[in-house]
Design an enzyme around this catalytic site. Sequence first.
Site, short mmCIF file in Angstrom:
data_model
loop_
_atom_site.label_atom_id
_atom_site.label_comp_id
_atom_site.label_asym_id
_atom_site.label_seq_id
_atom_site.Cartn_x
_atom_site.Cartn_y
_atom_site.Cartn_z
N LYS A 243 0.83 -1.22 0.00
CA LYS A 243 0.00 0.00 0.00
C LYS A 243 0.85 1.26 0.00
CE LYS A 243 -4.24 -1.75 0.42
NZ LYS A 243 -5.56 -1.35 0.03
N ASP B 57 -8.28 -0.30 6.81
CA ASP B 57 -8.12 -1.49 7.64
C ASP B 57 -6.75 -1.46 8.31
OD1 ASP B 57 -10.45 -3.03 7.38
OD2 ASP B 57 -9.86 -3.71 5.40
C1 PLP Z 1 -1.92 -6.56 2.94
C2 PLP Z 1 -3.06 -6.37 2.02
N1 PLP Z 1 -3.18 -7.19 0.98
C3 PLP Z 1 -4.19 -7.06 0.10
C4 PLP Z 1 -5.14 -6.07 0.24
C5 PLP Z 1 -6.26 -6.00 -0.74
O1 PLP Z 1 -6.26 -4.85 -1.51
P1 PLP Z 1 -7.62 -4.30 -2.12
O2 PLP Z 1 -8.47 -3.83 -1.00
O3 PLP Z 1 -7.17 -3.21 -3.04
O4 PLP Z 1 -8.26 -5.44 -2.84
C6 PLP Z 1 -5.04 -5.17 1.31
C7 PLP Z 1 -6.02 -4.10 1.50
O5 PLP Z 1 -6.04 -3.41 2.49
C8 PLP Z 1 -3.96 -5.32 2.21
O6 PLP Z 1 -3.81 -4.49 3.26
#
Ligand code: PLP
Length: 400
Positions: free
Chosen positions: A77, A120
Site C-alpha cells: 500500500k 483497515d
Molecule cells: C496486505 C493487504 N493485501 C491485500 C489487500 C487487498 O487490496 P484491495 O483492497 O485493493 O483489494 C489489502 C487491503 O487493504 C492489504 O492491506
Amino acid sequence: MQLVPNPQAIRAAYPAELKTIMSIAEARRTRAWLAPWKHLAPEATPLWSLPKLAAQLGLGAVWVKDESKRSALGSFKALGAPAALSRLVLREHPAWDASGVLRGDYRAKLNGLVVISATDGNHGRALAAAAQSAGVRCVIVLHQHVSAEREHAIAAFGAEIVRIEGNYDDSVSHAAQLAEANGWRVVSDTSYPGYEEIPRDVMQGYGALVDELAEQGTEPFSHVLLQGGVGGMAAGVASYLWEQWGAQRPIFIVVEPQQADCLLQSALNGVASKATGSVDSVMAGLACGETSPLAWRFLAPTVDFFLTIEDQQAVDAMRLLAHGAMGDVPIVSGESGAAGLAGVLALALDQAFRARVGLGPEARVLVVNTEGATAPSVYQQLAGRSAEEVLLAQQRWQTT
Ligand SMILES: Cc1ncc(COP(=O)(O)O)c(C=O)c1O
C-alpha cells in the site's frame, strides 16, 4: 472453500477504453515519481522462487513478489496512497515537480489541504506517511476491529485518528461524511458512485510493482493469484499484465476470506456486489464487504476464477513461509499477505480444483506477498516466529 469461474472473463487485447483509465505508461510514470520517496526501498522488491514447494505441489514454478520489503510501512500500500496524494496535488498545480510533493517542497503552500480516509490499517498508514512527507494534515477513520497496534502505527505519522463502531464499509461512509462536512479531500483506496479518480490513482500506483517484474526475468506466468479486499490490488496488477500480454495473459485467480467474499459475489451476480458473510477475518486487509465498482470494471473481464479460503488456510500459509518449509527461503508474510499462497496450496492440493484451473507440472505461478508483519504481535502469535527471527533465518538461508 468455494471456487467460482467467472463467465464474464475474456481473452483479448487490453481494451482501449480501459487503457485510458489505467495503463502501463502511467504505472511506469508513477514508479518514477515515487522512486525518490524516503519511505520506499530504493531497489526492486525481491521475486523469490520456491522450487521445493513447487516440486512438492507438482507445479513448474512458484514465485513470490515480496512486498514486505517495499517499505518500513510494511505493505504494497506504500505505492498507492502516495501516488494518489501526489496526483491530487499535481492536478491542481500542474507546474509543480511530481517528486517534489513527497519531498515536502510545497509544504508551505499545502497547509490548507486536509486529506481523510478510512482504512483497515495499511492504506491509512501509507496515507499518513505520505501526508506527513508532503506537509498535509491527515485524518484517518478506523472501525472497531482495527487493532491498537495498527492504530499506533498510523498515529506515529502524525495522523489524527477517528474511531467508529461498525466495520470497514461503515468507516468508508463516515470518512465521506466528514469530508463533506469539513471540506476535506477523501483519498480512498476504494471507489463509490461519483468517486473514482483518486481510487484509480491508488490502483495505478500498485502497477509499479508489476513494472519491476518485467525486469526480474521470470515472465511469462501461467497463473497469477491475487488476494482481494475491495479489488484494487488485483485490478492494478491484472490490468498491467493484461495490457502487456493481451490474449496471452495469465490465468488470474482472486482469493478472498470466505466471510468477506464481495468479489466472488460480484462474479456470481455479474455486477459489483456486497459480501454475504460477517466481513470479519484474520486477514484484516481483506475484510471488506463491498467491491470497488471501478476495480470491478477491470476484474470482470480478466479474472478467470474467484476462490474463498478460511482464516486457518491463511495462517497455515504464513507459517509455511515463515519457516521456509521444505528448504525454500523463509519470508515474512502477514495475514493478508499470505492469502495468495494459501490459494495456491488450496487449489494445488485438491485434484478437482487443480484440474479446473489448469494447475500442473507446466504451471508458472506468481503470488504477491502484499504485507509483512504489519501487526507484529499478531504475526508472531500466528506464524510461530517473530518477524526478526524470520529475517535472520532468511539471511542465513541466503548465505548458505
Ligand atoms: C496486505 C493487504 N493485501 C491485500 C489487500 C487487498 O487490496 P484491495 O483492497 O485493493 O483489494 C489489502 C487491503 O487493504 C492489504 O492491506
